[in-house]
Enzyme design. Structure first.
Site, short mmCIF file in Angstrom:
data_model
loop_
_atom_site.label_atom_id
_atom_site.label_comp_id
_atom_site.label_asym_id
_atom_site.label_seq_id
_atom_site.Cartn_x
_atom_site.Cartn_y
_atom_site.Cartn_z
N LYS A 22 26.22 16.58 23.02
CA LYS A 22 26.17 16.17 21.60
C LYS A 22 26.71 14.75 21.44
CE LYS A 22 29.63 17.46 18.73
NZ LYS A 22 30.30 16.38 17.97
N ASN A 23 27.87 14.49 22.03
CA ASN A 23 28.55 13.21 21.76
C ASN A 23 27.92 12.04 22.52
OD1 ASN A 23 30.17 14.48 19.98
ND2 ASN A 23 31.99 14.53 21.29
N ARG A 102 30.98 12.36 10.54
CA ARG A 102 31.67 11.10 10.72
C ARG A 102 30.90 10.10 11.58
NH1 ARG A 102 36.73 8.55 10.66
NH2 ARG A 102 36.83 7.23 12.48
N CYS A 126 38.98 14.14 7.76
CA CYS A 126 38.27 15.34 8.18
C CYS A 126 39.33 16.31 8.67
CB CYS A 126 37.24 15.05 9.26
SG CYS A 126 37.96 14.67 10.85
N ARG A 131 41.65 9.85 10.64
CA ARG A 131 40.57 9.14 11.33
C ARG A 131 40.10 7.88 10.59
NH1 ARG A 131 36.31 13.46 13.43
NH2 ARG A 131 36.05 12.10 15.20
N ASP A 134 39.63 1.22 10.79
CA ASP A 134 40.13 -0.15 10.90
C ASP A 134 39.62 -0.88 12.15
OD1 ASP A 134 41.68 1.87 12.12
OD2 ASP A 134 43.34 0.48 12.45
N LEU A 135 39.47 -0.15 13.25
CA LEU A 135 39.07 -0.81 14.50
C LEU A 135 37.62 -1.29 14.42
CD1 LEU A 135 40.63 1.69 17.08
CD2 LEU A 135 41.63 -0.38 16.13
N LYS A 171 43.88 0.17 20.20
CA LYS A 171 43.95 1.60 20.51
C LYS A 171 42.57 1.99 21.05
CE LYS A 171 45.03 5.82 18.03
NZ LYS A 171 45.48 6.40 16.78
N VAL A 172 42.53 2.90 21.99
CA VAL A 172 41.23 3.27 22.56
C VAL A 172 40.44 4.09 21.54
CG1 VAL A 172 40.06 4.58 24.39
CG2 VAL A 172 42.14 3.29 24.91
N SER A 173 39.22 3.67 21.25
CA SER A 173 38.37 4.41 20.32
C SER A 173 36.96 4.51 20.88
CB SER A 173 38.33 3.71 18.96
OG SER A 173 37.22 4.18 18.21
N VAL A 174 36.48 5.74 21.01
CA VAL A 174 35.13 5.97 21.52
C VAL A 174 34.11 5.39 20.54
CG1 VAL A 174 33.46 7.76 22.15
CG2 VAL A 174 35.88 8.06 22.73
N ASP A 316 38.89 17.24 23.14
CA ASP A 316 37.85 18.20 22.76
C ASP A 316 37.90 19.49 23.57
OD1 ASP A 316 37.02 16.41 20.88
OD2 ASP A 316 35.23 15.74 21.94
N ILE A 338 45.73 12.53 20.64
CA ILE A 338 44.62 11.75 20.07
C ILE A 338 44.53 11.94 18.55
CG2 ILE A 338 42.15 11.22 20.21
CD1 ILE A 338 43.54 10.75 22.89
N ARG A 408 27.37 23.29 15.07
CA ARG A 408 27.34 21.83 15.12
C ARG A 408 27.32 21.33 16.56
NH1 ARG A 408 32.17 19.34 12.83
NH2 ARG A 408 31.09 17.61 13.80
C1 EPZ Z 1 34.77 10.82 19.40
O1 EPZ Z 1 35.22 10.69 18.07
C2 EPZ Z 1 34.14 12.19 19.48
N1 EPZ Z 1 33.03 12.27 18.55
C3 EPZ Z 1 35.18 13.25 19.18
O2 EPZ Z 1 34.57 14.52 19.36
C4 EPZ Z 1 36.34 13.13 20.17
O3 EPZ Z 1 37.34 14.07 19.84
C5 EPZ Z 1 36.91 11.71 20.11
O4 EPZ Z 1 35.85 10.74 20.34
C6 EPZ Z 1 38.00 11.46 21.14
O5 EPZ Z 1 37.51 11.71 22.42
C7 EPZ Z 1 31.82 11.87 18.91
O6 EPZ Z 1 31.61 11.34 19.98
C8 EPZ Z 1 30.72 12.08 17.94
P1 EPZ Z 1 37.99 7.91 18.44
P2 EPZ Z 1 35.69 9.27 17.53
O7 EPZ Z 1 37.54 6.75 17.60
O8 EPZ Z 1 34.88 8.23 18.17
C9 EPZ Z 1 41.85 6.59 15.97
C10 EPZ Z 1 34.04 16.77 18.79
O9 EPZ Z 1 34.69 17.83 18.62
N2 EPZ Z 1 41.04 5.54 15.33
O10 EPZ Z 1 37.99 7.76 19.91
O11 EPZ Z 1 35.66 9.37 16.05
C11 EPZ Z 1 41.42 7.99 15.57
O12 EPZ Z 1 41.94 8.37 14.32
C12 EPZ Z 1 34.54 15.44 18.25
O13 EPZ Z 1 32.95 16.72 19.36
C13 EPZ Z 1 41.70 4.61 14.55
O14 EPZ Z 1 42.93 4.65 14.38
O15 EPZ Z 1 37.17 9.22 18.03
C14 EPZ Z 1 41.96 8.80 16.71
O16 EPZ Z 1 43.33 9.05 16.53
C15 EPZ Z 1 35.65 15.51 17.31
N3 EPZ Z 1 40.97 3.63 13.92
C16 EPZ Z 1 41.78 7.87 17.92
O17 EPZ Z 1 41.62 6.56 17.36
C17 EPZ Z 1 39.61 3.54 14.09
O18 EPZ Z 1 39.00 2.64 13.50
C18 EPZ Z 1 40.58 8.15 18.78
O19 EPZ Z 1 39.44 8.32 17.96
C19 EPZ Z 1 38.96 4.49 14.92
C20 EPZ Z 1 39.71 5.47 15.53
#
Ligand code: EPZ
Length: 429
Positions: A22-23, A102, A126, A131, A134-135, A171-174, A316, A338, A408
């Site tokens: 999915k992701n 999201r 959510c 979530r 800002d990044l 911060k690491v963000s996918v 996850d 996370i 989902r």
């Molecule tokens: C992806 O979400 C996945 N979703 C999530 O899977 C997964 O849990 C997450 O990565 C972490 O591995 C999809 O791929 C569709 P992040 P994402 O940005 O990209 C903070 C599932 O169950 N952050 O890596 O939204 C954030 O709040 C889902 O399949 C900021 O602070 O996650 C979190 O604490 C749920 N500012 C951390 O970074 C930002 O602008 C990592 O989030 C963006 C993120």
């Protein structure tokens, strides 16, 4: 609303086919906005989130078709879906759609890069945490975008196009890595992303963008370099197998016992999780066709885990692992780093007899010798499947309510488990 009924106590034996991730599918679908040619994606899972994103993309003008099979048959097989964004008819992603999912916020990257503007609703909070975005905003600004927030919408403009730059993620963000990679592909000049996410889904997207004509190197490492190109073309690309589904079923076998082949799974996508699962006492063997997971009568050993960005233990899989640890022979500690609110399964697992106490971001799980079935409520996607795992080993009947969360992200879950001997059925209402 559909429910899942599980009668625990059966071992799992047989083969479970692993679906496309999915992701990985979601950002790949969004990448179709970057070109007016057709992007064909193979191995797309049939999931509610994929359907929802297809509708959202349709709103921007993306046509789609499913290869070879009628839509009603398509759910049975891995599908090839063709997405064509010939003309972008709307650069606004409205609140009603973005708030449901999201990841649809991510359209901001390709829309801005291709059309010079995007108006995308803020996704809001959510269930698993606040979530923020800002990044995304800082990163797109680094590429020269002008960004304002107005009435709950992010208005992004780059009338003269985006310009490559160096951006260090604080911060690491996918999601932000996906978006900046897509946006920088059509920017002028070179972009360097530092402290980028290293998840396999990022690599899958970079491979797809490169097949479309992008020039990206370093995906899978913390430093990604993108040489912008003037335009991208269509391509055919395959969605990687779902590492979270793989880990989930591996934990189901570790919980219920038995011997299952996870067909099509790729061990390199979840080495840390497989190592943790093997420390609980399950035997994990990579084979040509996937991963074989076995656990005989010996008990489940407690193991401590801390969630981390890839290649660490994935957030996850945290809920599912907690489900497994509820019946371990001793105490385990599970720390979530996370998301700040990803422990909603704790109360529901307690309804099945689990002994879990929370201390800040750590759950302390004291294994019990037997869980007992009960009605429980799914609260989010991964939390709900942790209840299924617990239900597989609980004595008697467990009913999981609010199954739409499961739909989902898990394709044909009840079929896959019952095909291996579990008593799992969907109760439609
Ligand atoms: C992806 O979400 C996945 N979703 C999530 O899977 C997964 O849990 C997450 O990565 C972490 O591995 C999809 O791929 C569709 P992040 P994402 O940005 O990209 C903070 C599932 O169950 N952050 O890596 O939204 C954030 O709040 C889902 O399949 C900021 O602070 O996650 C979190 O604490 C749920 N500012 C951390 O970074 C930002 O602008 C990592 O989030 C963006 C993120």
């Amino acid at each position: 609303m559909d429910r899942i009924r599980i009668v625990g106590g059966n071992e799992l034996n047989g083969t479970i086919p692993i679906s496309g991730a999915k992701n990985a599918a979601l950002p790949l679908m969004i990448a179709s906005l970057l070109t007016n040619e057709t992007l064909s994606l193979e191995n797309v899972p049939h999931l509610a989130d994929v359907e929802q994103l297809t509708r959202i993309l349709g709103n921007h003008g993306v046509d789609y078709s499913v290869n070879g099979r009628r839509e009603e048959q398509a759910s049975i097989y891995a599908r090839t879906v063709n997405f064509t964004a010939g003309n972008i008819v709307d650069t606004t992603a409205p609140y009603e759609l973005v708030s449901k999912m999201r990841a649809s916020f991510w359209v901001i990257g390709p829309l801005l890069a291709r059309m010079g503007e995007a108006r995308v609703s803020l996704p809001g909070g959510c269930a698993i945490g606040t979530r923020p975005v800002d990044l995304f905003i800082d990163g797109l600004k680094a590429l020269g975008a002008e960004i304002e927030i107005e009435q709950g919408y992010v208005l992004a403009r780059a009338p003269k196009g985006l310009v490559g730059n160096r951006y260090v993620f604080p911060k690491v963000s996918v999601g932000a890595t996906h978006v900046l990679m897509m946006a920088a592909s059509l920017a002028k000049g070179e972009t360097v992303l530092e402290n980028a996410a290293r998840e396999p889904e990022v690599v899958n997207l970079a491979d797809c963008l490169n097949a479309m004509g992008a020039k990206i190197s370093g995906a899978g490492t913390p430093r990604i370099v993108i040489e912008g190109v003037a335009s991208l073309s269509g391509a055919t690309h395959r969605v990687i197998p779902d590492r979270i589904e793989t880990g989930t079923y591996a934990m189901a076998v570790a919980m219920a016992g038995g011997d299952v082949l996870l067909e099509g799974a790729r061990p390199d996508l979840l080495e840390t999780a497989l190592e943790v699962i093997s420390r609980t006492g399950a035997e994990i063997t990579p084979v040509n066709s996937g991963i074989r997971v076995r656990r005989n009568g010996s008990g489940i050993l407690p193991v401590d885990v801390v969630t981390e960005p890839f290649p660490g233990f994935p957030t996850d899989l945290q809920a599912q692992f907690m489900g497994l640890m509820t019946m371990a022979k001793g105490q385990s500690k599970i720390t979530e780093t996370i998301f700040e609110n990803r422990f909603m399964h704790v109360q529901e697992l307690a309804r099945l007899g689990a002994r879990i106490t929370l201390s800040g971001q750590t759950a302390i799980v004291d294994g019990v010798s037997q869980l007992k079935g009960a009605p429980v409520m799914a609260t989010d996607l991964r939390a709900s499947v942790s209840l299924v795992i617990a239900g597989l080993a609980a004595e008697g009947e467990t009913i999981v309510n609010r199954v739409y969360h499961l739909d989902r992200g898990f394709e044909r879950l009840e079929e896959k488990l019952s095909g291996c001997g579990a008593t799992v059925e969907r109760l439609s209402s």
